[in-house]
Design an enzyme around this catalytic site. Structure first.
Site, PDB file in Angstrom:
ATOM      1  CG  HIS A  34      -2.109   0.799   1.195  1.00 22.19           C
ATOM      2  ND1 HIS A  34      -2.456   1.577   0.131  1.00 22.19           N
ATOM      3  CD2 HIS A  34      -3.056   1.055   2.147  1.00 22.19           C
ATOM      4  CE1 HIS A  34      -3.550   2.261   0.410  1.00 22.19           C
ATOM      5  NE2 HIS A  34      -3.931   1.964   1.637  1.00 22.19           N
ATOM      6  CG  HIS A  73      -4.296   0.350  -8.529  1.00 28.04           C
ATOM      7  ND1 HIS A  73      -5.615   0.317  -8.158  1.00 28.04           N
ATOM      8  CD2 HIS A  73      -3.677   1.186  -7.657  1.00 28.04           C
ATOM      9  CE1 HIS A  73      -5.778   1.099  -7.118  1.00 28.04           C
ATOM     10  NE2 HIS A  73      -4.625   1.646  -6.785  1.00 28.04           N
ATOM     11  CG  ASP A  87       2.906   4.054  -4.408  1.00 30.98           C
ATOM     12  OD1 ASP A  87       2.963   5.128  -3.802  1.00 30.98           O
ATOM     13  OD2 ASP A  87       2.103   3.146  -4.146  1.00 30.98           O
TER      14      ASP A  87
END
Ligand code: CMC
Length: 444
Positions: free
Chosen positions: A282, A321, A377
């Site tokens: 996460h 994702h 990210d």
């Protein structure tokens, strides 16, 4: 009560009713289940029984792959098409035209503020940035090398002991002041955690500065009387906070809702969110991306690395994702912000490796077939590093931005009449009714 589909010219034609007809082959009985918003209520399945005293049918969905846990009007994601909207506004427009505090207002209140509303909101948050001195003292008790995310997690949870009235979650006025405090104090706790980890004195908030500017000041200020943040870096950080502000029912938000459903105070619920965000799948993923880029070392090693990923030896961090099966719209905005940041700070050779990874992965069948694209990210760590943040601070920065989303989701949950304490069912797979064996009679 049958609702049958008919065959006409080989094509299936429905009855036009918004229901699902289920035949239980164990009993031959049929059940008609209402469909609303392309969803059925799982509790409807409980009516499906073999015997009257059966519990009824359940669904098994360990990672909530196809289970909606709430109704929400905060964030919309169309993962197939790479769309993200907060309260209906596209993320691209908010990142370009708005500020983090305005976005926080939008998420919490549901509408964009007027100038006066924004000024009041900003003022209230700004005057609550200080934390009780005892918080500082207890943070100083952490080990010299404590991970700042662990410190943030503990200290935000500890706020509930400083504001015990926060337990009155049914009182809208009490709730509101905790919302302000959470937004205001999160950067302070985050910066104190950073300074502790660096062995530097904690810096108090500077309420003349913007939300992002004050954070930079608490991070970097040394002997100067006043820290003056570079407006371009201040802006880049503010955009990152906007991009991380909410993302519907992700792991940490679900944690906040789940823990909050016990009617605990919001500091404790948000601490649960921070804990969830700490994990490498996460909020820890951007740290993992930088470690990966460092390990790859040069552009020339990229093909070898990709081969290893395809052979299942490791994952390409920052890719893939649960919801996006297209380019994460946040990654696109961050990629642009990387260039702008590097204009101020100078470039980072890791960017070349990241670009090469993306180029190769986007052309490779393994990633194409699985719809694996860069996520938020993939590039954010590069900006954070350019801002001088050590990797341990990456999830902390994510948590600052995500606080507004956690709060908005928590508030929405409190007012949702459908919500009760979260309590999933299980499929029990263990033994039953064993006879206790005295120690002397146990083998092994
Ligand atoms: N690298 C290589 N293969 C991958 C990756 C990856 N990053 N992500 C998914 N896959 C493969 C996976 O092995 C599987 O292949 P197969 O069907 O052959 O078994 C397939 O793609 C589906 O993957 P999954 O694990 O079932 O997908 P998921 O929805 O459970 O996982 C994810 C989503 C984000 C955890 C995963 O893509 C991942 O681990 N990515 C790397 C970590 C990362 O970047 N996390 C940040 C997520 S975005 C920030 C946030 O919202 O928190």
């Amino acid at each position: 009560m049958t609702t049958e589909t008919q065959q006409q010219d080989g094509a299936e034609v429905g009855t036009g009713k918004d229901t699902l007809t289920v035949t239980d082959n164990r009993t031959g009985r049929q059940y008609e289940i209402p469909i609303e918003d392309e969803t059925i209520r799982a509790t409807e399945l409980r009516k499906i029984k073999v015997h009257e005293d059966d519990f009824g049918l359940m669904t098994y969905d360990p990672a909530y792959m196809a289970t909606a846990s709430c109704r929400s009007a905060i964030t919309f994601i169309d993962g197939e098409n790479g769309v993200l909207e907060y309260r209906g506004y596209p993320i691209e427009q908010l990142a370009e035209k708005s500020s983090y505090l305005e976005v926080a207002y939008l998420l919490v209140h549901g509408e964009l503020p007027s100038q006066q509303e924004l000024d009041e909101w900003t003022h209230e948050i700004t005057i609550h940035t200080f934390v009780h001195e005892n918080i500082k003292s207890f943070m100083q008790g952490f080990r010299y090398d404590a991970h700042p995310m662990g410190m943030l997690l503990a200290s935000v949870g500890a706020l509930s002991t400083f504001y015990p009235e926060a337990a009155l979650i049914k009182d809208a006025e009490v709730r509101y002041i905790q919302v302000i405090r959470l937004l205001a104090k999160m950067p302070t706790l985050a910066a104190f955690s950073f300074r502790h980890n660096q062995g530097k004195p904690y810096v108090y908030p500077d309420n003349d500065l913007s939300y992002a500017g004050n954070f930079l000041s608490m991070i970097y200020k040394m002997t100067e009387l006043k820290y003056e943040p570079d407006p371009r870096l201040e802006h880049a950080l503010d955009v990152l906070f906007i991009l991380h502000a909410d993302h519907e029912q992700n792991c940490s938000t679900s944690a906040v809702r789940s823990v909050g459903s016990s009617q605990v105070d919001p500091y404790s619920a948000v601490a649960a969110g921070v804990a969830a965000l700490y994990g490498p799948l996460h909020g820890g993923a951007n740290e993992a991306v930088l470690r990966m880029l460092r390990r790859i070392e040069t552009k020339d090693n990229v093909p070898d690395f990709i081969r290893g990923v395809k052979e299942g030896k490791e994952r390409l961090m920052g890719f893939g994702h649960r919801v996006y099966k297209n380019y994460d719209p946040r990654a696109k905005i961050i990629k642009k912000a990387v260039d702008e940041t590097f204009e101020v700070t100078g470039t980072n050779p890791l960017l070349d490796i990241a670009l090469e990874l993306e180029r190769i992965a986007l052309e490779d069948d393994y990633f194409v077939e699985r719809k694996l694209y860069p996520n938020v990210d993939f590039y954010s760590g590069l900006i954070y590093e350019a801002l001088g943040m050590p990797m341990e601070m990456f999830p902390v920065l994510f948590a600052i931005g995500r606080t507004s989303g956690w709060i908005a989701q928590w508030l929405e949950m409190i007012d949702d009449k459908d919500q009760k304490i979260a309590r999933p069912r299980q499929i029990y797979t263990g033994e039953r009714g064993l006879e206790y064996v005295p120690m002397s009679q146990r083998s092994g």
